[in-house]
Motif scaffolding. Sequence first.
Motif, PDB file in Angstrom:
ATOM      1  N   ASN A   1      42.983  29.187  27.440  1.00 30.53           N
ATOM      2  CA  ASN A   1      43.908  30.155  28.020  1.00 30.53           C
ATOM      3  C   ASN A   1      43.804  30.146  29.531  1.00 30.53           C
ATOM      4  OD1 ASN A   1      41.571  31.582  28.619  1.00 30.53           O
ATOM      5  ND2 ASN A   1      42.010  33.279  27.264  1.00 30.53           N
ATOM      6  N   ARG A   2      44.590  30.992  30.128  1.00 27.00           N
ATOM      7  CA  ARG A   2      44.627  31.114  31.579  1.00 27.00           C
ATOM      8  C   ARG A   2      44.356  32.559  31.943  1.00 27.00           C
ATOM      9  NH1 ARG A   2      48.786  28.548  29.200  1.00 27.00           N
ATOM     10  NH2 ARG A   2      49.192  26.371  29.725  1.00 27.00           N
ATOM     11  N   ASP A   3      43.823  32.762  33.127  1.00 28.39           N
ATOM     12  CA  ASP A   3      43.540  34.113  33.612  1.00 28.39           C
ATOM     13  C   ASP A   3      44.547  34.478  34.691  1.00 28.39           C
ATOM     14  OD1 ASP A   3      41.442  34.274  31.912  1.00 28.39           O
ATOM     15  OD2 ASP A   3      39.883  33.970  33.411  1.00 28.39           O
ATOM     16  N   ILE A   4      45.146  35.649  34.550  1.00 32.06           N
ATOM     17  CA  ILE A   4      46.170  36.109  35.487  1.00 32.06           C
ATOM     18  C   ILE A   4      45.883  37.558  35.851  1.00 32.06           C
ATOM     19  CG2 ILE A   4      48.646  36.523  35.808  1.00 32.06           C
ATOM     20  CD1 ILE A   4      48.835  34.445  33.318  1.00 32.06           C
ATOM     21  N   ILE A   5      45.819  37.847  37.143  1.00 29.31           N
ATOM     22  CA  ILE A   5      45.633  39.219  37.609  1.00 29.31           C
ATOM     23  C   ILE A   5      46.925  39.685  38.277  1.00 29.31           C
ATOM     24  CG2 ILE A   5      44.435  40.688  39.268  1.00 29.31           C
ATOM     25  CD1 ILE A   5      41.889  39.252  38.656  1.00 29.31           C
ATOM     26  N   LEU A   6      47.438  40.803  37.789  1.00 23.95           N
ATOM     27  CA  LEU A   6      48.594  41.456  38.392  1.00 23.95           C
ATOM     28  C   LEU A   6      48.094  42.343  39.513  1.00 23.95           C
ATOM     29  CD1 LEU A   6      50.325  42.498  35.033  1.00 23.95           C
ATOM     30  CD2 LEU A   6      50.636  40.376  36.332  1.00 23.95           C
ATOM     31  N   CYS A   7      48.556  42.104  40.708  1.00 26.27           N
ATOM     32  CA  CYS A   7      48.011  42.749  41.909  1.00 26.27           C
ATOM     33  C   CYS A   7      49.134  43.550  42.567  1.00 26.27           C
ATOM     34  CB  CYS A   7      47.470  41.663  42.849  1.00 26.27           C
ATOM     35  SG  CYS A   7      46.414  42.261  44.185  1.00 26.27           S
ATOM     36  N   LEU A   8      49.017  44.875  42.571  1.00 26.03           N
ATOM     37  CA  LEU A   8      50.131  45.734  42.955  1.00 26.03           C
ATOM     38  C   LEU A   8      49.793  46.589  44.170  1.00 26.03           C
ATOM     39  CD1 LEU A   8      52.897  47.015  42.487  1.00 26.03           C
ATOM     40  CD2 LEU A   8      51.840  48.483  40.756  1.00 26.03           C
ATOM     41  N   ASP A   9      50.623  46.476  45.195  1.00 23.60           N
ATOM     42  CA  ASP A   9      50.525  47.312  46.385  1.00 23.60           C
ATOM     43  C   ASP A   9      51.121  48.685  46.053  1.00 23.60           C
ATOM     44  OD1 ASP A   9      50.685  48.550  48.839  1.00 23.60           O
ATOM     45  OD2 ASP A   9      51.853  46.978  49.821  1.00 23.60           O
ATOM     46  N   ALA A  10      50.283  49.738  46.092  1.00 22.21           N
ATOM     47  CA  ALA A  10      50.723  51.092  45.735  1.00 22.21           C
ATOM     48  C   ALA A  10      50.880  51.974  46.965  1.00 22.21           C
ATOM     49  CB  ALA A  10      49.724  51.723  44.762  1.00 22.21           C
TER      50      ALA A  10
ATOM     51  N   LEU B   1      46.534  56.755  40.231  1.00 23.92           N
ATOM     52  CA  LEU B   1      46.258  56.079  41.509  1.00 23.92           C
ATOM     53  C   LEU B   1      44.984  56.582  42.178  1.00 23.92           C
ATOM     54  CD1 LEU B   1      49.881  55.931  42.963  1.00 23.92           C
ATOM     55  CD2 LEU B   1      48.615  54.122  41.799  1.00 23.92           C
ATOM     56  N   ASP B   2      44.195  57.377  41.477  1.00 21.86           N
ATOM     57  CA  ASP B   2      42.940  57.866  42.062  1.00 21.86           C
ATOM     58  C   ASP B   2      42.060  56.687  42.465  1.00 21.86           C
ATOM     59  OD1 ASP B   2      43.759  60.412  41.664  1.00 21.86           O
ATOM     60  OD2 ASP B   2      42.431  60.853  39.974  1.00 21.86           O
ATOM     61  N   GLY B   3      41.498  56.777  43.671  1.00 16.68           N
ATOM     62  CA  GLY B   3      40.598  55.750  44.173  1.00 16.68           C
ATOM     63  C   GLY B   3      41.262  54.726  45.071  1.00 16.68           C
ATOM     64  N   THR B   4      42.584  54.791  45.190  1.00 17.42           N
ATOM     65  CA  THR B   4      43.263  53.804  46.039  1.00 17.42           C
ATOM     66  C   THR B   4      43.396  54.265  47.486  1.00 17.42           C
ATOM     67  OG1 THR B   4      45.442  54.708  45.458  1.00 17.42           O
ATOM     68  CG2 THR B   4      44.571  52.917  44.076  1.00 17.42           C
ATOM     69  N   TRP B   5      42.893  55.485  47.814  1.00 14.54           N
ATOM     70  CA  TRP B   5      43.023  55.992  49.195  1.00 14.54           C
ATOM     71  C   TRP B   5      41.656  56.227  49.830  1.00 14.54           C
ATOM     72  CZ3 TRP B   5      45.600  59.386  45.429  1.00 14.54           C
ATOM     73  CH2 TRP B   5      46.889  58.952  45.133  1.00 14.54           C
TER      74      TRP B   5
ATOM     75  N   LEU C   1      45.194  38.875  30.864  1.00 12.39           N
ATOM     76  CA  LEU C   1      45.827  39.580  31.969  1.00 12.39           C
ATOM     77  C   LEU C   1      44.940  40.725  32.437  1.00 12.39           C
ATOM     78  CD1 LEU C   1      49.498  39.887  30.619  1.00 12.39           C
ATOM     79  CD2 LEU C   1      48.580  38.161  32.158  1.00 12.39           C
ATOM     80  N   GLY C   2      44.956  40.971  33.747  1.00 11.98           N
ATOM     81  CA  GLY C   2      44.280  42.123  34.328  1.00 11.98           C
ATOM     82  C   GLY C   2      45.208  42.776  35.336  1.00 11.98           C
ATOM     83  N   LEU C   3      44.920  44.017  35.683  1.00  9.57           N
ATOM     84  CA  LEU C   3      45.756  44.747  36.643  1.00  9.57           C
ATOM     85  C   LEU C   3      44.870  45.440  37.666  1.00  9.57           C
ATOM     86  CD1 LEU C   3      48.452  45.926  37.687  1.00  9.57           C
ATOM     87  CD2 LEU C   3      48.155  47.790  36.030  1.00  9.57           C
ATOM     88  N   THR C   4      45.189  45.225  38.952  1.00  6.96           N
ATOM     89  CA  THR C   4      44.522  45.907  40.061  1.00  6.96           C
ATOM     90  C   THR C   4      45.593  46.489  40.971  1.00  6.96           C
ATOM     91  OG1 THR C   4      42.573  44.455  40.020  1.00  6.96           O
ATOM     92  CG2 THR C   4      43.040  45.606  42.091  1.00  6.96           C
ATOM     93  N   VAL C   5      45.415  47.759  41.352  1.00  3.75           N
ATOM     94  CA  VAL C   5      46.327  48.405  42.309  1.00  3.75           C
ATOM     95  C   VAL C   5      45.537  48.719  43.573  1.00  3.75           C
ATOM     96  CG1 VAL C   5      47.838  49.347  40.517  1.00  3.75           C
ATOM     97  CG2 VAL C   5      45.892  50.695  41.319  1.00  3.75           C
ATOM     98  N   PHE C   6      46.215  48.698  44.704  1.00  5.05           N
ATOM     99  CA  PHE C   6      45.517  48.938  45.962  1.00  5.05           C
ATOM    100  C   PHE C   6      46.441  49.631  46.958  1.00  5.05           C
ATOM    101  CE2 PHE C   6      47.646  44.879  46.554  1.00  5.05           C
ATOM    102  CZ  PHE C   6      48.134  44.947  47.854  1.00  5.05           C
TER     103      PHE C   6
END
Length: 347
Positions: free
Chosen positions: A93-102, A172-176, A129-134
């Motif tokens: 398989n392949r690893d993909i991270i969804l990276c979102l500017d919040a 979105l807690d922790g993104t600020w 799949l993984g998801l990270t917001v920042f």
Amino acid sequence: MELIFWWMIPAAVLLGAGTYWVARKRARGDDASRLPVAHSQRLTALPEYQAAVRQHRRWLTVAAVAGAVLMAASVVAAARPAERTTVSPELRNRDIILCLDASGSMSSADAAVVDVFARLARGFDGERLGLTVFDSSAVQVFPLTDDYDFVQEQLEAAREAFDGAPGSAGFLDGTWNGAGSSLIGDGLASCVQGFPATAAGSHTGSGGTGIGGTGTGGTEERSRSVILATDNFISGEPIFTLQEAAALARTRDVRVFALNPGDFDYGTDSEQPGAQLRSAAEGTGGAYYPLDSPDAVPDILRKVESTEATAFKAAPQAAVADRAEIPLGVALVSGLVLAGAMWRLRS
């Protein structure tokens, strides 16, 4: 080889012995109640009668043996013969991270971005799949997983949060926690360091940026991609510039696919946000798309799936395989023989 329900065999033997004892007892009672027939020896002495009796006994023997084999094979099959082994399955398989500017500049577009992420997730098959917001700091919403139902649940929660649904503000807690806002380079660097195989042995952090790699000791070489959604409008002093984060991605063989909801015609000015984002993504071997491009989702799917899905060994697992094919086959054959013998006995 082992029998999972082994206790069925002694139970069947006891039941068979009891049935045989009852049948013998009834047979003795029937013999006592029979009346002799005068001069029957004249009939039984005939050659034709003797031949018929021998044939009848042969078919009785065949029927008895077939019935006994049928019962024995059925009991063994019911006891569930099985083979236990320990396997290390090979996964590809392949690893993909969804990276979102919040950040605030993305607030009007993030719900649409999540919809695009959901469409991408539905298009993958077997990838993790993984998801990270920042914003000023990065938060991992969920790590790499191939549980697509869970992925869709989390993306639906993200969409509700960006739509302002009641009770969803904590998403979105922790993104600020850092200084400034929309620190694009730091966010991308966090996503790049979110791959287990590449995070081992490296750690970068400062203040409240939330950037860091936690080594997992992984050594597998996998296809790795980051799908970055941002308008590249920076408000603050990041630790990583976008170019430095892209260079980090290149050194770790991570391709970046950028989705820009604020794509404008910047002409030939290479210092404009969209032009910088395009240069950074394409410099990693990835690609750049306006968010509303109809080609974005199918093109990203095609390019990600065109990479080699590297094989690696998963954790050892105990495997139990039913092996009832032999007793079931014996039962089938003996049942057919029994049916033929009973037909001959009635004819």
